[in-house]
Design a protein around this motif. Structure first.
Motif, PDB file in Angstrom:
ATOM      1  N   TYR A 107       0.820  -1.214   0.000  1.00  0.00           N
ATOM      2  CA  TYR A 107       0.000   0.000   0.000  1.00  0.00           C
ATOM      3  C   TYR A 107       0.856   1.268   0.000  1.00  0.00           C
ATOM      4  O   TYR A 107       0.341   2.379   0.186  1.00  0.00           O
ATOM      5  CB  TYR A 107      -0.958  -0.015   1.199  1.00  0.00           C
ATOM      6  CG  TYR A 107      -1.951  -1.159   1.141  1.00  0.00           C
ATOM      7  CD1 TYR A 107      -2.854  -1.261   0.088  1.00  0.00           C
ATOM      8  CD2 TYR A 107      -1.965  -2.148   2.127  1.00  0.00           C
ATOM      9  CE1 TYR A 107      -3.761  -2.315   0.018  1.00  0.00           C
ATOM     10  CE2 TYR A 107      -2.867  -3.202   2.061  1.00  0.00           C
ATOM     11  CZ  TYR A 107      -3.758  -3.284   1.010  1.00  0.00           C
ATOM     12  OH  TYR A 107      -4.641  -4.322   0.933  1.00  0.00           O
ATOM     13  N   LYS A 110       0.552   4.071   2.645  1.00  0.00           N
ATOM     14  CA  LYS A 110      -0.733   4.738   2.869  1.00  0.00           C
ATOM     15  C   LYS A 110      -1.402   4.202   4.131  1.00  0.00           C
ATOM     16  O   LYS A 110      -1.124   3.102   4.587  1.00  0.00           O
ATOM     17  CB  LYS A 110      -1.662   4.519   1.673  1.00  0.00           C
ATOM     18  CG  LYS A 110      -1.190   5.181   0.387  1.00  0.00           C
ATOM     19  CD  LYS A 110      -2.162   4.880  -0.751  1.00  0.00           C
ATOM     20  CE  LYS A 110      -1.698   5.530  -2.054  1.00  0.00           C
ATOM     21  NZ  LYS A 110      -2.608   5.194  -3.188  1.00  0.00           N
ATOM     22  N   THR A 111      -2.314   4.997   4.676  1.00  0.00           N
ATOM     23  CA  THR A 111      -3.134   4.541   5.788  1.00  0.00           C
ATOM     24  C   THR A 111      -4.131   3.507   5.263  1.00  0.00           C
ATOM     25  O   THR A 111      -4.880   3.786   4.318  1.00  0.00           O
ATOM     26  CB  THR A 111      -3.910   5.718   6.415  1.00  0.00           C
ATOM     27  OG1 THR A 111      -2.971   6.688   6.867  1.00  0.00           O
ATOM     28  CG2 THR A 111      -4.747   5.241   7.588  1.00  0.00           C
TER      29      THR A 111
END
Length: 546
Positions: A107, A110-111
Motif C-alpha cells: 500500500y 498509505k493509511t
C-alpha cells in the motif's frame, strides 16, 4: 462477462438465503446458463473449521479441501458445478489478506482503511470466485448476516461499489426478508420488511426483488403494501412460504417469475426453464412405497449439525422409493439407559464428530448393530468407533481406544500416524504446537477398492470421496483385525491407511473414513446411502413388517 446477483437478508437470520440463492441458481441452470454461487460470511474466523457445531452447524468440505459454510452444501445439492475454496470467504480472510499486503508494503505507506482497502479486497475476492468457476454467465453472491448488523456493512458497501463499476444490466439485488404472522392480531405484518428495505436504501442499495418469507402465502393486499412502501414493483414482491421440502422452492420461485425478473434486469434472454427433474424429485418424495426408521447416534442436537447427512438420507429415500424417518438419539442417553430404544429401528448410523463425549454410547450402538445384524453405517468417527468396538469385543483387546479420547490406552487402535509410525523426513499430520485449523486430511481423495467386497459392489474399482479428520486406524493392528473377520475393503495409496471396513458375516455393516454425505444430491442420490437404505428396508421386512 459474468453478471452478478447479490442476495441480502433482513430482519432476522436463518430465513433461508442459502436455499433461495441455490434455488434461483437451479432455475437459471435449467435455462441453459452457467452459474456459480459465492458465500461471504461476516465473522472474523478464517473459516468455520474450528467453530462449534452447536453454534455454526456442520462444516462443509469442498473437493479441494476447504472447510466452508454449510450453505455451500446446499449450492452443490441444487446445481451441477462443484464448489471450491474461492466460493466461500470470511471477514477474517479479507483482513488477513489486507494485513499481509500491508506488511509487504503493497500500500506504499498509505493509511489502510475499511474504505477503500477492505471493500476493494472484498470485490477482488468476489471476482476471484467467479474466475475460479470459469467466468460463468451468472455468479450469485450470498451476503451472510442481516442488513443493519455492523459486521455486514463492509460487504454491503463493497457490493454497492461493485454494482456501479459493473455498469447497467450487469448486477441485480435480491433482498430476503421476513413478513411475520401475529396470531393475536390475526394478520401478517409488513413493517419489518419496510424497515429492512429502508436500511438497505440508506446505504445506497435499491433491491430489484423482494423475497418475502412467511409461514403462509402472502395475499395480494400485503404485497401491494410492501411494493408501495419499499418502492419495488408488485410483480417483484415474491412470496416464499413454508414448505415440507426445500426441493419445492425452485418451482415456487419460478412460478412467481423470479428468474424472468432477474434475466430482464441483467438483459439476458436464455431458453425457458425446464424444472422437470425437480418436479420428479418432489413427486418421488411425496409418494414413497413405505417407511424405514434410521437411528442416528450423535452428540450435536442442533438440526444444522448434520445437515448434509440428513439430506443424504432423504436423497436415498427418493432413489429407493422409501420415506426415511431419521430419529436422532443422543449418544450419552445410551450410556445412561442402554440400547432398548434401538429395537424398533431398521438401521443404525453413527456420524462423524470430535471429542470424547458420547463415544461410549456410540460404541454400545455399534455393538448392538453388529451382534443383532442391524444394518450399520459408520462415517469417519463412526468407522473408527466400529474398529474400537471390534477390537474390544471380538479381538479381545480390552481397553482398546483412540488416543484422541484416551492418550494412555493400552491398545491405540486409532491414533495419529505420528504415534505409531516413524515419519522422518515427511510432513507430520500434527504437532503439539500446531494450530487446530489446517491439520487434517481434507478434501477429495481417490482410493482403489478391493474386489469381492460389499464396498466394491457399491463403488466399483475406485472410491473418490471427501475427508475431514486427523486420526487414522492404526495399521499395526490391521492384521489382527483381519484374522478375526474384519475386512479392510479400501486403503489409501502410499500410506496404506484403511478407508473402508466391513463385516461380511453381517448383511450390511460398513464403516467409511470419508464423508459420503458431501457428494449426495436429490437428483442423483448416492450409491452408498442407497445401498444402506435398501438394506434397512430388507431388515424392516424381516423384523418389523406388520
Amino acid at each position: 462477462m459474468t453478471k452478478f446477483v447479490f442476495v441480502t437478508g433482513g430482519v432476522v437470520s436463518s430465513l433461508g438465503k442459502g436455499i433461495a440463492a441455490a434455488s434461483l441458481a437451479a432455475i437459471l441452470e435449467s435455462r441453459g446458463l452457467s452459474v456459480t454461487i459465492i458465500k461471504m460470511d461476516p465473522y472474523i474466523n478464517v473459516d468455520p473449521g474450528t467453530m462449534s457445531p452447536f453454534q455454526h452447524g456442520e462444516v462443509f468440505v469442498t473437493e479441494d479441501g476447504a472447510e466452508t459454510d454449510l450453505d455451500l452444501g446446499h449450492y452443490e445439492r441444487f446445481i451441477t458445478p462443484k464448489m471450491h475454496k474461492a466460493n466461500n470467504f470470511t471477514t477474517g480472510q479479507i483482513y488477513q489478506n489486507v494485513l499481509r499486503k500491508e506488511r509487504r508494503g503493497e500500500y506504499l505507506g498509505k493509511t489502510v482503511q475499511v474504505i477503500p482497502h477492505i471493500t476493494n479486497e472484498i470485490q477482488n475476492f468476489i471476482i476471484r470466485g467467479a474466475h475460479a468457476a470459469g467466468d460463468p454467465d451468472i455468479a450469485i453472491v450470498e451476503i451472510g448476516g442481516t442488513v443493519g448488523d455492523i459486521e455486514s456493512l463492509p460487504f454491503l458497501e463493497a457490493v454497492r461499489q461493485m454494482s456501479l463499476r459493473l455498469g447497467a444490466n450487469n448486477s441485480c439485488f435480491i433482498h430476503l426478508t421476513l413478513v411475520p404472522y401475529i396470531p393475536s392480531a390475526g394478520e401478517l405484518k409488513t413493517k419489518p420488511t419496510q424497515h429492512s428495505v429502508g436500511e438497505l436504501r440508506k446505504i445506497g442499495i435499491l433491491p430489484n426483488v423482494l423475497l418475502c418469507r412467511a409461514d403462509r402465502k402472502i395475499p395480494e393486499d400485503e404485497k401491494s403494501k410492501i411494493s408501495l412502501f419499499a418502492n419495488v414493483p408488485i410483480n417483484a414482491v415474491i412470496s416464499v412460504w413454508d414448505v415440507d421440502t426445500i426441493y419445492k422452492v425452485p418451482m415456487m420461485l419460478h412460478k412467481q417469475g423470479l428468474d424472468a425478473i432477474v434475466c430482464k434486469t441483467l438483459d439476458i434472454n436464455p431458453k425457458p426453464a425446464d424444472l422437470s427433474a425437480w418436479e420428479e424429485v418432489v413427486e418421488k418424495l411425496e409418494n414413497p412405497k413405505d417407511v424405514v426408521k434410521v437411528a442416528m447416534i450423535g452428540k450435536y442436537d442442533l438440526a444444522d449439525s448434520y445437515k448434509s447427512l440428513n439430506e443424504a438420507l432423504i436423497h436415498a429415500g427418493i432413489h429407493t422409493g422409501h420415506k426415511v424417518k431419521t430419529t436422532f438419539i443422543e449418544a450419552e442417553e445410551l450410556e445412561k439407559n442402554g440400547t432398548d430404544c434401538l429395537k424398533e429401528m431398521d438401521a443404525i448410523l453413527v456420524p462423524g464428530g470430535f471429542g470424547k463425549r458420547g463415544t461410549e454410547g456410540k460404541i454400545l450402538a455399534i455393538q448392538y448393530a453388529r451382534e443383532n445384524n442391524v444394518p450399520y453405517l459408520g462415517i469417519c468417527l463412526g468407522m473408527q468407533l466400529s474398529v474400537i468396538e471390534f477390537a474390544r469385543h471380538v479381538c479381545g483387546l480390552g481397553g482398546a481406544n483412540s488416543t484422541e479420547f484416551q492418550p494412555d490406552t493400552p491398545h491405540p487402535v486409532v491414533a495419529l500416524i505420528t504415534e505409531w509410525q516413524d515419519r522422518t523426513g515427511k510432513k507430520e499430520v500434527r504437532t503439539e504446537d500446531s494450530d487446530l485449523g489446517g491439520t487434517m486430511r481434507l478434501g477429495k481423495q481417490e482410493v482403489p477398492v478391493k474386489a469381492g467386497t460389499k464396498a466394491h459392489d457399491i463403488y466399483g474399482d475406485v472410491v473418490a470421496e471427501r475427508h475431514r479428520h486427523r486420526y487414522e486406524v492404526n495399521n499395526s493392528y490391521c492384521d489382527q483385525f483381519e484374522k478375526n473377520g474384519l475386512v479392510i475393503a479400501a486403503r489409501t495409496q502410499g500410506e496404506n491407511l484403511p478407508e473402508i471396513v466391513e463385516l461380511p458375516q453381517n448383511d450390511f455393516f460398513v464403516g467409511v473414513q470419508f464423508h459420503p454425505e458431501f457428494t449426495s444430491s436429490p437428483r442423483f442420490g448416492h450409491k452408498l446411502f442407497n445401498a444402506f437404505i435398501r438394506s434397512a428396508a430388507k431388515y424392516r421386512d424381516e423384523h418389523h413388517k406388520e
